[in-house]
Design a protein around this motif. Structure first.
Motif, PDB file in Angstrom:
ATOM      1  N   THR A  53      -6.577  19.860   4.516  1.00  0.00           N
ATOM      2  CA  THR A  53      -6.371  19.342   5.914  1.00  0.00           C
ATOM      3  C   THR A  53      -5.996  18.258   6.508  1.00  0.00           C
ATOM      4  N   PHE A  54      -6.485  17.062   5.609  1.00  0.00           N
ATOM      5  CA  PHE A  54      -5.676  16.233   5.601  1.00  0.00           C
ATOM      6  C   PHE A  54      -4.651  15.565   6.261  1.00  0.00           C
ATOM      7  N   ASP A  55      -4.580  15.085   7.196  1.00  0.00           N
ATOM      8  CA  ASP A  55      -2.685  14.334   7.609  1.00  0.00           C
ATOM      9  C   ASP A  55      -1.960  13.524   5.920  1.00  0.00           C
ATOM     10  N   ALA A  56      -0.502  13.208   6.053  1.00  0.00           N
ATOM     11  CA  ALA A  56      -0.706  13.016   4.629  1.00  0.00           C
ATOM     12  C   ALA A  56      -1.202  10.946   4.996  1.00  0.00           C
ATOM     13  N   PRO A  57      -1.172  10.711   5.633  1.00  0.00           N
ATOM     14  CA  PRO A  57      -1.865   8.673   4.971  1.00  0.00           C
ATOM     15  C   PRO A  57      -3.325   9.235   4.840  1.00  0.00           C
ATOM     16  N   ALA A  58      -4.191   9.931   5.550  1.00  0.00           N
ATOM     17  CA  ALA A  58      -5.533  10.114   4.814  1.00  0.00           C
ATOM     18  C   ALA A  58      -5.520  10.556   3.253  1.00  0.00           C
ATOM     19  N   ASN A  79      -3.285  10.452   1.043  1.00  0.00           N
ATOM     20  CA  ASN A  79      -2.796   9.055   0.219  1.00  0.00           C
ATOM     21  C   ASN A  79      -4.112   8.455  -0.184  1.00  0.00           C
ATOM     22  N   GLU A  80      -4.139   7.881   1.149  1.00  0.00           N
ATOM     23  CA  GLU A  80      -5.276   6.892   0.942  1.00  0.00           C
ATOM     24  C   GLU A  80      -6.817   7.309   0.190  1.00  0.00           C
ATOM     25  N   SER A  81      -6.918   8.475   0.512  1.00  0.00           N
ATOM     26  CA  SER A  81      -7.945   9.125  -0.380  1.00  0.00           C
ATOM     27  C   SER A  81      -7.730   9.262  -2.301  1.00  0.00           C
ATOM     28  N   THR A  82      -6.362   9.594  -1.998  1.00  0.00           N
ATOM     29  CA  THR A  82      -5.826   9.650  -3.487  1.00  0.00           C
ATOM     30  C   THR A  82      -5.616   8.697  -4.331  1.00  0.00           C
ATOM     31  N   SER A  83      -6.136   7.306  -3.568  1.00  0.00           N
ATOM     32  CA  SER A  83      -4.989   5.795  -4.616  1.00  0.00           C
ATOM     33  C   SER A  83      -6.799   5.162  -4.866  1.00  0.00           C
ATOM     34  N   LYS A  84      -7.662   5.789  -3.556  1.00  0.00           N
ATOM     35  CA  LYS A  84      -9.604   4.756  -3.589  1.00  0.00           C
ATOM     36  C   LYS A  84     -10.239   6.160  -4.214  1.00  0.00           C
ATOM     37  N   THR A  94      -0.817   5.972  -4.787  1.00  0.00           N
ATOM     38  CA  THR A  94      -1.196   4.299  -4.132  1.00  0.00           C
ATOM     39  C   THR A  94       0.458   3.570  -4.455  1.00  0.00           C
ATOM     40  N   ASN A  95       1.627   4.303  -4.739  1.00  0.00           N
ATOM     41  CA  ASN A  95       2.912   3.211  -4.057  1.00  0.00           C
ATOM     42  C   ASN A  95       3.378   3.917  -2.452  1.00  0.00           C
ATOM     43  N   VAL A  96       2.941   4.843  -2.323  1.00  0.00           N
ATOM     44  CA  VAL A  96       4.296   5.436  -0.595  1.00  0.00           C
ATOM     45  C   VAL A  96       2.608   4.550   0.258  1.00  0.00           C
ATOM     46  N   LEU A  97       1.329   4.162   0.291  1.00  0.00           N
ATOM     47  CA  LEU A  97       0.884   3.745   0.574  1.00  0.00           C
ATOM     48  C   LEU A  97       1.290   2.467   1.037  1.00  0.00           C
ATOM     49  N   GLY A  98       1.522   1.531  -0.244  1.00  0.00           N
ATOM     50  CA  GLY A  98       2.532   0.536  -0.635  1.00  0.00           C
ATOM     51  C   GLY A  98       3.651   0.579   0.025  1.00  0.00           C
ATOM     52  N   GLY A  99       4.016   1.422   1.144  1.00  0.00           N
ATOM     53  CA  GLY A  99       5.437   1.771   1.177  1.00  0.00           C
ATOM     54  C   GLY A  99       6.352   2.243   0.765  1.00  0.00           C
ATOM     55  N   GLY A 100       5.966   2.064  -0.684  1.00  0.00           N
ATOM     56  CA  GLY A 100       7.062   2.576  -1.632  1.00  0.00           C
ATOM     57  C   GLY A 100       7.344   4.043  -1.513  1.00  0.00           C
TER      58      GLY A 100
END
Ligand code: HEM
Length: 247
Positions: free
Chosen positions: A48-53, A55-60, A133-139
């Protein structure tokens, strides 16, 4: 002086057993608690999360959870072997008794689960985490990440399913099997053979050998409710078989 301190062999045996069991329960709840968190809480919430949220949760968040998860699994395995060693169960005919068959069943199911953690879930989650992590950093997004997430999910749901009979037979070893009668090697072999066969089919299904897309034989893994029901059905089948062969 306490009887345990008075006798080193007794202290070694009884103290070793209780310390191993204590470690085993602490590690076991860490592992299986996180498994249930992933399956019942995280996966439905992340959907149910938006993609940025996400990605941040998955990364951190996910790497921390997975660290405790896989090392919890490792300590559960090591402490379980330690219980067997301190109880001297490797040196006797223990594995021929109903309790021995019960712990063999619990351990086999737990070993399949342990392999899924270290050799399927963790490698696939590494791909998913690296992508987030990559997408979060703009990759650029990794096109393989979705398939890895799916493989990890199927194995994780399979572990949830297997945990239900696994935990029954762990506890049954001292609290259910002792009230049963010893069986011939033929009956023991039949029980263990059926258990290994069903577990192997469930595991192959969890590895995606029969396909990875939703539906078909994966229906038991597509929703965690189905997984829980199947887990209880499998536990019931094994309990009935145990009654048939060891009464
Ligand atoms: C990974 C491989 C595992 C091994 C080798 C293992 C081994 C053992 C052994 C030897 C016992 C003692 C049985 C007895 O004599 O009563 C035991 C009990 C137990 N194990 Fe495991 N185990 C494993 C995984 C797990 C997992 C994943 C859990 C999950 C929480 C778990 C929870 C328990 C519990 C609750 C008992 C019951 C003890 C009792 O009733 O007194 N084990 N295990």
């Amino acid at each position: 002086m306490h009887v345990l301190a008075a006798s080193w062999p007794l202290f070694h045996r009884v103290g070793g057993v209780i310390l191993s069991r204590w470690a085993h329960f602490l590690a076991g709840i860490t592992w299986i608690g996180l498994l249930y968190y992933f399956n019942f809480v995280q996966t439905p919430s992340f959907a149910t999360f938006d993609a940025p949220a996400r990605n941040e949760s998955t990364s951190k968040l996910v790497p921390n959870a997975l660290w405790w998860f896989r090392w919890g699994a490792m300590l559960t395995l090591l402490s379980g072997i330690s219980i067997l060693a301190f109880q001297d169960q490797f040196n006797s005919d223990y594995f021929k008794t109903p309790s021995g068959v019960s712990i063999s069943t619990g351990i086999l199911l737990a070993l399949v689960m342990f392999s899924n953690v270290w050799f399927v879930i963790w490698p696939n989650q590494k791909v998913v985490i690296a992508n987030a992590t990559n997408v979060l950093g703009g990759g650029q997004a990794d096109p393989a990440a979705a398939a890895s997430a799916r493989k990890g999910l199927l194995a994780s749901r399979t572990n949830t399913l297997l945990s239900i009979p696994m935990l029954f037979f762990m506890a049954a070893t001292s609290h259910f099997a002792p009230f049963h009668t010893s069986a011939t090697s033929g009956k023991r072999g039949a029980f263990l053979g059926i258990m290994v066969l069903i577990t192997a089919i469930l595991e192959l299904n969890g590895l995606g050998v029969f396909g990875t897309e939703p539906g078909g034989t994966r229906a038991i893994l597509d929703k965690h409710k189905n997984t829980i029901i199947t887990g209880f059905v499998y536990a019931a089948v094994l309990i009935v078989l145990f009654e048939v062969f060891f009464s």
